[in-house]
Design a protein around this motif. Sequence first.
Motif, PDB file in Angstrom:
ATOM      1  N   SER A 295     -53.062   8.869  96.299  1.00  0.00           N
ATOM      2  CA  SER A 295     -53.249   8.525  95.128  1.00  0.00           C
ATOM      3  C   SER A 295     -53.343   8.653  94.047  1.00  0.00           C
ATOM      4  O   SER A 295     -53.111   9.807  94.512  1.00  0.00           O
ATOM      5  N   ALA A 296     -53.769   7.996  93.091  1.00  0.00           N
ATOM      6  CA  ALA A 296     -54.421   9.043  91.736  1.00  0.00           C
ATOM      7  C   ALA A 296     -55.890   9.032  91.134  1.00  0.00           C
ATOM      8  O   ALA A 296     -55.698   7.549  90.456  1.00  0.00           O
ATOM      9  N   HIS A 297     -56.580   9.539  90.627  1.00  0.00           N
ATOM     10  CA  HIS A 297     -57.937   9.629  89.997  1.00  0.00           C
ATOM     11  C   HIS A 297     -57.378  10.222  88.785  1.00  0.00           C
ATOM     12  O   HIS A 297     -57.371  11.332  89.109  1.00  0.00           O
ATOM     13  N   ILE A 298     -57.944   9.512  87.582  1.00  0.00           N
ATOM     14  CA  ILE A 298     -57.882   9.293  86.519  1.00  0.00           C
ATOM     15  C   ILE A 298     -58.951   9.458  86.343  1.00  0.00           C
ATOM     16  O   ILE A 298     -59.889   8.174  85.741  1.00  0.00           O
ATOM     17  N   GLN A 299     -59.118  10.526  85.110  1.00  0.00           N
ATOM     18  CA  GLN A 299     -60.346  10.564  84.244  1.00  0.00           C
ATOM     19  C   GLN A 299     -59.985  10.190  82.495  1.00  0.00           C
ATOM     20  O   GLN A 299     -58.992  11.148  82.054  1.00  0.00           O
TER      21      GLN A 299
ATOM     22  N   VAL B 157     -66.400  10.780  71.936  1.00  0.00           N
ATOM     23  CA  VAL B 157     -65.988  10.371  72.935  1.00  0.00           C
ATOM     24  C   VAL B 157     -66.592  10.144  74.540  1.00  0.00           C
ATOM     25  O   VAL B 157     -67.646  10.335  74.872  1.00  0.00           O
ATOM     26  N   GLU B 158     -65.592   9.315  75.698  1.00  0.00           N
ATOM     27  CA  GLU B 158     -66.088   8.621  76.079  1.00  0.00           C
ATOM     28  C   GLU B 158     -65.133   8.490  77.137  1.00  0.00           C
ATOM     29  O   GLU B 158     -64.086   8.765  77.495  1.00  0.00           O
ATOM     30  N   ARG B 159     -65.151   8.792  78.737  1.00  0.00           N
ATOM     31  CA  ARG B 159     -64.866   9.160  80.117  1.00  0.00           C
ATOM     32  C   ARG B 159     -64.645   7.964  81.548  1.00  0.00           C
ATOM     33  O   ARG B 159     -66.186   6.929  80.995  1.00  0.00           O
ATOM     34  N   HIS B 160     -64.310   7.608  81.090  1.00  0.00           N
ATOM     35  CA  HIS B 160     -63.329   6.156  81.791  1.00  0.00           C
ATOM     36  C   HIS B 160     -62.725   6.376  83.127  1.00  0.00           C
ATOM     37  O   HIS B 160     -61.376   6.713  82.987  1.00  0.00           O
ATOM     38  N   PRO B 161     -63.401   5.744  83.854  1.00  0.00           N
ATOM     39  CA  PRO B 161     -61.877   5.770  85.851  1.00  0.00           C
ATOM     40  C   PRO B 161     -60.905   5.054  85.564  1.00  0.00           C
ATOM     41  O   PRO B 161     -61.207   4.203  85.278  1.00  0.00           O
ATOM     42  N   LEU B 162     -60.082   5.908  86.417  1.00  0.00           N
ATOM     43  CA  LEU B 162     -59.294   5.020  86.848  1.00  0.00           C
ATOM     44  C   LEU B 162     -58.314   5.324  87.800  1.00  0.00           C
ATOM     45  O   LEU B 162     -58.401   7.041  88.528  1.00  0.00           O
ATOM     46  N   VAL B 163     -58.626   4.597  89.207  1.00  0.00           N
ATOM     47  CA  VAL B 163     -57.766   4.413  90.949  1.00  0.00           C
ATOM     48  C   VAL B 163     -56.531   4.178  90.359  1.00  0.00           C
ATOM     49  O   VAL B 163     -56.819   2.641  90.540  1.00  0.00           O
ATOM     50  N   VAL B 164     -55.334   4.954  90.850  1.00  0.00           N
ATOM     51  CA  VAL B 164     -53.830   4.096  91.114  1.00  0.00           C
ATOM     52  C   VAL B 164     -52.995   5.045  92.269  1.00  0.00           C
ATOM     53  O   VAL B 164     -53.499   5.855  92.680  1.00  0.00           O
ATOM     54  N   SER B 165     -52.825   3.631  93.641  1.00  0.00           N
ATOM     55  CA  SER B 165     -52.475   3.543  94.443  1.00  0.00           C
ATOM     56  C   SER B 165     -51.160   2.669  94.481  1.00  0.00           C
ATOM     57  O   SER B 165     -51.154   1.908  94.127  1.00  0.00           O
ATOM     58  N   GLY B 166     -50.530   2.888  95.912  1.00  0.00           N
ATOM     59  CA  GLY B 166     -50.059   1.646  96.439  1.00  0.00           C
ATOM     60  C   GLY B 166     -47.959   2.524  95.612  1.00  0.00           C
ATOM     61  O   GLY B 166     -47.375   1.022  95.404  1.00  0.00           O
TER      62      GLY B 166
END
Length: 122
Positions: A35-39, A85-94
């Motif tokens: 997976s990838a954890h993106i900020q 500036v705001e930071r938001h999480p995104l997780v992608v897998s599969g």
Amino acid sequence: MAVTWGSDTALTTQTAIDNSTEEFIGTIDLSASLSAHIQLEIDNESGSVTDAVIISVYATLDDASEVFDDQAYMTFTISPSGVAVERHPLVVSGVYKFRIGVLSSGATDTYAVGGDYRVRST
């Protein structure tokens, strides 16, 4: 089976993102990862908060030629709460490999969008 995280890697920051052309801020290879954890970092360049930011993830099966899907694997909308500036999480897998597209939902606000990511492997 140990799980390890890769290095913190910067995405390309795109500026002047509006509602006319989707811009891409990075391609992430998950072929050897889980997976990838993106900020995501979203900065409102217009000084107002009217339009949302549309984030889309496009997948590909290709290694080098990168023929991405025409339809997004996932899409979501972020409504910034202010002009800072705001930071938001995104997780992608599969998926084998993907890229992230960004677009403003309207013609009032422009944004700068970038961020960082780490991939998780076994």
